[in-house]
Write a protein that holds these residues in place. Sequence first.
Motif, PDB file in Angstrom:
ATOM      1  N   SER A  80      -7.291  10.032  13.273  1.00 55.73           N
ATOM      2  CA  SER A  80      -6.471  10.756  12.286  1.00 55.73           C
ATOM      3  C   SER A  80      -5.032  10.946  12.771  1.00 55.73           C
ATOM      4  O   SER A  80      -4.454  12.036  12.664  1.00 55.73           O
ATOM      5  CB  SER A  80      -7.101  12.119  11.964  1.00 55.73           C
ATOM      6  N   HIS A  88      -0.084   9.373   9.289  1.00 50.95           N
ATOM      7  CA  HIS A  88       0.375  10.418   8.386  1.00 50.95           C
ATOM      8  C   HIS A  88       1.273   9.816   7.298  1.00 50.95           C
ATOM      9  O   HIS A  88       1.792   8.697   7.435  1.00 50.95           O
ATOM     10  CB  HIS A  88       1.148  11.489   9.155  1.00 50.95           C
ATOM     11  N   ASP A  92       4.626   7.336   7.642  1.00 46.51           N
ATOM     12  CA  ASP A  92       4.552   6.325   8.701  1.00 46.51           C
ATOM     13  C   ASP A  92       4.918   4.947   8.156  1.00 46.51           C
ATOM     14  O   ASP A  92       4.674   4.634   6.986  1.00 46.51           O
ATOM     15  CB  ASP A  92       3.152   6.287   9.314  1.00 46.51           C
TER      16      ASP A  92
END
Length: 317
Positions: free
Chosen positions: A218, A221, A224
């Motif tokens: 994870s 985001h 990106d």
Amino acid sequence: MRRKNNEKTTSKAMLIILSFVCILLIVLSFLEDSATGPVKQATGMVITPVQKGINSLGNWIAGFTDNLSDAATLREENTALREKVDTLTAENSQLVLDKEELSRLRELLELKEQYSDYEMTGARVISKDSGNWFNSFTIDKGTNDGIQVDCNVIAGSGLVGIVTEAGPNWATVRSIIDDNSNVSAMVSTTSDTCIIAGNLQLIDEGTLSLVKLTDENSKVHVGDKVVTSNISEKYLPGILIGYICELNNDSNNLTKSGQITPVVDFKHLQEVLVILETKDYVASPEDANAGSQIVNDLNQEEGSGEEETETPQEAGE
């Protein structure tokens, strides 16, 4: 005979009277102003209005002539000014076009310097498919310029698409927004791989589909950068595609999907850069199986199980 004598008598009488009047006027001219004043006043009362009228008429005629001359001059000047305005308008329009072209060419030059490791050639878009978007278009250079099938095409700030056909002086480009386009990509900050799938309906909103993102930790985001993957079959690695604008977990909780905002304006393409180097790639059996699985998953998600599926080579180019 008698009539002629009467006419001669009348003429002599008129001559005598006129002579007498002239002598009287001469005499009066030598007298004091007090004596000649009434005569001058009488004369002035008769002559002055006539002179004023004649002067007014002369001034009006002169003014009318001047107005006609001025009007003709103004018409000529107006015609000349209109021609000058038309010329300046045309020149200004051309300058605006030149300025816009210069801006685009500067942008291409900066892009070329950014990918200076690759040999490139510039080309102009000369036609495209119907519709608002440049999902498939033709450029004015081909094999005579070193362009071949699978050459990568860039513009703006990044990836446009790939050459699908090439002739001596033309080539057809399929852009990444086309429904048949699937680009093997990765997130530049984490190197997590994904697929960028073309979608002409989604591009109306200014985005492209991002699917099958492997983000186990994870770390990916919104915002990106997404670039072409080094494991891509046809696309050279590291070419900017866009930025993540939406990201969601898939139902399997193993991958993520979302959308990206492409860095290329696919509505106003005019010039592009074609990378003359092609990707050397040999697909392994594992890659082929993975490609088949991705295609099957995509088809299931889109409800296209009855349609003909793409080959592994067409998935994630």
